[in-house]
Design a protein around this motif. Structure first.
Motif, PDB file in Angstrom:
ATOM      1  N   PRO A  83      34.566  25.969  64.171  1.00 21.27           N
ATOM      2  CA  PRO A  83      34.214  24.834  65.353  1.00 21.27           C
ATOM      3  C   PRO A  83      35.102  23.910  65.721  1.00 21.27           C
ATOM      4  N   LEU A  84      35.109  23.634  67.183  1.00 20.23           N
ATOM      5  CA  LEU A  84      36.087  22.672  67.861  1.00 20.23           C
ATOM      6  C   LEU A  84      35.345  21.458  68.499  1.00 20.23           C
ATOM      7  N   PHE A  85      35.945  20.623  68.686  1.00 15.96           N
ATOM      8  CA  PHE A  85      35.233  19.514  69.136  1.00 15.96           C
ATOM      9  C   PHE A  85      35.739  18.623  70.215  1.00 15.96           C
ATOM     10  N   PHE A  86      35.464  18.615  71.258  1.00 13.25           N
ATOM     11  CA  PHE A  86      36.071  18.313  72.493  1.00 13.25           C
ATOM     12  C   PHE A  86      35.572  16.866  73.122  1.00 13.25           C
ATOM     13  N   GLU A  87      36.525  15.941  73.604  1.00 14.70           N
ATOM     14  CA  GLU A  87      36.187  15.094  74.835  1.00 14.70           C
ATOM     15  C   GLU A  87      37.189  15.402  75.791  1.00 14.70           C
ATOM     16  N   ASP A  88      38.444  14.957  75.320  1.00 14.66           N
ATOM     17  CA  ASP A  88      39.700  15.511  76.079  1.00 14.66           C
ATOM     18  C   ASP A  88      40.158  16.711  75.534  1.00 14.66           C
ATOM     19  N   TRP A  89      40.696  17.532  76.239  1.00 15.30           N
ATOM     20  CA  TRP A  89      40.917  18.941  75.749  1.00 15.30           C
ATOM     21  C   TRP A  89      42.245  19.679  76.621  1.00 15.30           C
ATOM     22  N   THR A  90      42.819  20.435  75.769  1.00 13.73           N
ATOM     23  CA  THR A  90      44.034  21.230  76.279  1.00 13.73           C
ATOM     24  C   THR A  90      44.067  22.634  75.989  1.00 13.73           C
ATOM     25  N   VAL A 107      44.193  21.336  81.533  1.00 12.76           N
ATOM     26  CA  VAL A 107      44.086  19.963  80.974  1.00 12.76           C
ATOM     27  C   VAL A 107      42.980  19.234  81.315  1.00 12.76           C
ATOM     28  N   GLY A 108      41.955  19.175  80.301  1.00 11.48           N
ATOM     29  CA  GLY A 108      40.781  18.080  80.867  1.00 11.48           C
ATOM     30  C   GLY A 108      40.686  16.798  80.200  1.00 11.48           C
ATOM     31  N   THR A 109      40.972  15.690  81.055  1.00 12.11           N
ATOM     32  CA  THR A 109      40.656  14.454  80.571  1.00 12.11           C
ATOM     33  C   THR A 109      39.262  13.876  80.865  1.00 12.11           C
ATOM     34  N   ASN A 110      38.732  13.346  79.748  1.00 10.29           N
ATOM     35  CA  ASN A 110      37.255  13.173  79.721  1.00 10.29           C
ATOM     36  C   ASN A 110      36.694  12.477  80.946  1.00 10.29           C
ATOM     37  N   ASP A 111      35.809  12.939  81.757  1.00 14.59           N
ATOM     38  CA  ASP A 111      35.152  12.261  82.876  1.00 14.59           C
ATOM     39  C   ASP A 111      36.197  11.746  84.008  1.00 14.59           C
ATOM     40  N   LYS A 112      37.476  12.650  83.890  1.00 18.19           N
ATOM     41  CA  LYS A 112      38.598  11.735  84.970  1.00 18.19           C
ATOM     42  C   LYS A 112      39.095  12.921  85.660  1.00 18.19           C
ATOM     43  N   SER A 113      39.633  13.909  85.126  1.00 21.86           N
ATOM     44  CA  SER A 113      40.265  15.173  86.018  1.00 21.86           C
ATOM     45  C   SER A 113      40.567  16.306  85.155  1.00 21.86           C
ATOM     46  N   GLN A 117      57.149  20.253  76.818  1.00 24.65           N
ATOM     47  CA  GLN A 117      57.576  20.270  75.396  1.00 24.65           C
ATOM     48  C   GLN A 117      57.171  21.872  74.493  1.00 24.65           C
ATOM     49  N   ASN A 118      55.949  21.929  74.754  1.00 25.27           N
ATOM     50  CA  ASN A 118      55.398  23.102  74.092  1.00 25.27           C
ATOM     51  C   ASN A 118      56.072  24.494  74.336  1.00 25.27           C
ATOM     52  N   ILE A 119      56.220  24.571  75.754  1.00 26.80           N
ATOM     53  CA  ILE A 119      57.131  25.662  76.303  1.00 26.80           C
ATOM     54  C   ILE A 119      58.393  26.019  75.732  1.00 26.80           C
ATOM     55  N   SER A 120      59.127  24.749  75.658  1.00 29.07           N
ATOM     56  CA  SER A 120      60.391  24.604  75.120  1.00 29.07           C
ATOM     57  C   SER A 120      60.622  24.858  73.932  1.00 29.07           C
ATOM     58  N   ASP A 121      59.506  24.659  73.025  1.00 30.71           N
ATOM     59  CA  ASP A 121      59.730  24.748  71.496  1.00 30.71           C
ATOM     60  C   ASP A 121      59.493  26.303  71.207  1.00 30.71           C
ATOM     61  N   THR A 122      58.590  27.051  72.250  1.00 25.58           N
ATOM     62  CA  THR A 122      58.419  28.505  72.074  1.00 25.58           C
ATOM     63  C   THR A 122      59.499  29.289  72.391  1.00 25.58           C
ATOM     64  N   PHE A 123      60.290  28.954  73.534  1.00 31.84           N
ATOM     65  CA  PHE A 123      61.529  29.696  73.921  1.00 31.84           C
ATOM     66  C   PHE A 123      62.734  28.728  73.905  1.00 31.84           C
ATOM     67  N   ALA A 124      63.806  29.336  73.229  1.00 28.24           N
ATOM     68  CA  ALA A 124      65.052  28.617  72.996  1.00 28.24           C
ATOM     69  C   ALA A 124      65.735  29.017  74.489  1.00 28.24           C
ATOM     70  N   VAL A 125      66.025  27.970  75.330  1.00 22.58           N
ATOM     71  CA  VAL A 125      66.655  28.308  76.353  1.00 22.58           C
ATOM     72  C   VAL A 125      67.839  27.438  76.939  1.00 22.58           C
ATOM     73  N   LEU A 155      46.950  16.866  77.199  1.00 24.24           N
ATOM     74  CA  LEU A 155      48.418  16.904  77.238  1.00 24.24           C
ATOM     75  C   LEU A 155      49.153  16.242  78.382  1.00 24.24           C
ATOM     76  N   SER A 156      50.156  15.637  78.515  1.00 24.66           N
ATOM     77  CA  SER A 156      50.782  15.103  79.629  1.00 24.66           C
ATOM     78  C   SER A 156      51.681  16.465  80.107  1.00 24.66           C
ATOM     79  N   GLU A 157      52.288  16.163  81.308  1.00 27.29           N
ATOM     80  CA  GLU A 157      53.228  16.946  81.821  1.00 27.29           C
ATOM     81  C   GLU A 157      54.174  17.438  80.973  1.00 27.29           C
ATOM     82  N   ALA A 158      54.757  16.473  80.529  1.00 29.06           N
ATOM     83  CA  ALA A 158      56.186  16.566  79.713  1.00 29.06           C
ATOM     84  C   ALA A 158      55.784  17.118  78.331  1.00 29.06           C
TER      85      ALA A 158
END
Length: 261
Positions: free
Chosen positions: A87-94, A167-173, A235-243, A228-231
């Motif tokens: 089980p996972l528990f979310f307010e904000d989520w990505t 990316v879901g920010t609780n009750d915002k966007s 960051q997650n993409i950059s860690d998966t791929f070495a470019v 998660l922020s755009e940065a």
């Protein structure tokens, strides 16, 4: 519940972390390397573990020996009956997916993934499916009912690998990114962190709807209980791929498990 691993530059503490390149539970389940542990069982028929090229020109990435799971027919998904899932528990989520659509639907339509409080279409959750041939869209349940949402503007072109983040920010966007770039933003909805997200499915909206299996491939799936922020998305993409940052020439697959402990 203990975290299975530490990940070099990935944003810390994903609650769900599925990596086709590091799955000792294959082919019966996809082991969760995230903080909530556990695994997602094969629903009926296992996806096929394949090895081939993952190429995303927009990111300057081309890796010839990547591993990923591919659906070959209906009823081929990860995610068992809700009591069997972590089980996972979310307010904000990505939610993040490194994925590829391989063709048209197997049956009347194809779904993509679901993270919801059981029973399906219950009090709270996110459901993703393809409409219009290649457009990835969503349905949100919050506050005990289905909510009106706007298009995500995400496109899954046939045969093209892409990195999708919502990316879901609780009750915002709710903000959608494709290959690290924002493609849409809309109003958010309130999530209740006390409600378990336990009907989890990769390749369908839910365990009950696994017949509508997504005709495609998944290499990486991550879920966070934070926005998660755009940065951080990049960051997650950059860690998966070495470019090479200078000219974005593809180099090598940066293995997520390199700091495995």
């Amino acid at each position: 519940m203990a975290c299975h691993a530490t990940f070099a530059d990935v944003v810390e503490d994903p609650v769900l972390y599925l990596d086709a390149a590091d799955n000792p539970a294959h082919p019966k389940a996809w082991e969760n390397l995230g903080t909530e542990g556990g695994e997602l069982l094969v629903a009926d028929k296992p996806m096929e573990l394949e090895e081939g090229e993952i190429k995303i020109p927009a990111l300057g990435v081309s890796e010839p020996n990547a591993k990923y799971y591919t659906t070959k027919e209906s009823h081929s998904t990860f995610g068992g009956p809700p009591p069997k899932n972590p089980p996972l528990f979310f307010e904000d989520w990505t939610l993040e997916f490194l994925c590829r659509r391989n063709g048209d639907f197997f049956l009347e339509e194809h779904h993509f993934a679901g993270f919801q409080n059981s029973p399906r279409e219950g009090k709270q959750g996110v459901r993703l499916w393809i409409v219009g041939g290649q457009n990835l869209d969503m349905s949100i349940h919050a506050g005990g009912s289905k909510q009106g949402v706007q298009p995500l503007n995400l496109k899954l072109e046939e045969g093209v690998w892409t990195w999708i983040t919502v990316v879901g920010t609780n009750d915002k966007s709710i903000v959608a990114y494709q290959d690290g770039k924002e493609v849409s933003e809309q109003a958010g909805f309130e999530f209740d962190k006390s409600l378990p997200i336990d009907d989890i499915s990769i390749g369908a909206n839910s365990f009950d709807e696994r017949r509508r299996t997504f005709n495609g491939s998944f290499a990486i799936v991550r879920a966070y209980d934070k926005a998660l922020s755009e940065a951080e998305v990049n960051q997650n993409i950059s860690d998966t791929f070495a470019v090479d940052p200078a000219d974005k020439l593809p180099t090598v697959w940066a293995k997520v498990k390199r700091d495995y402990q």
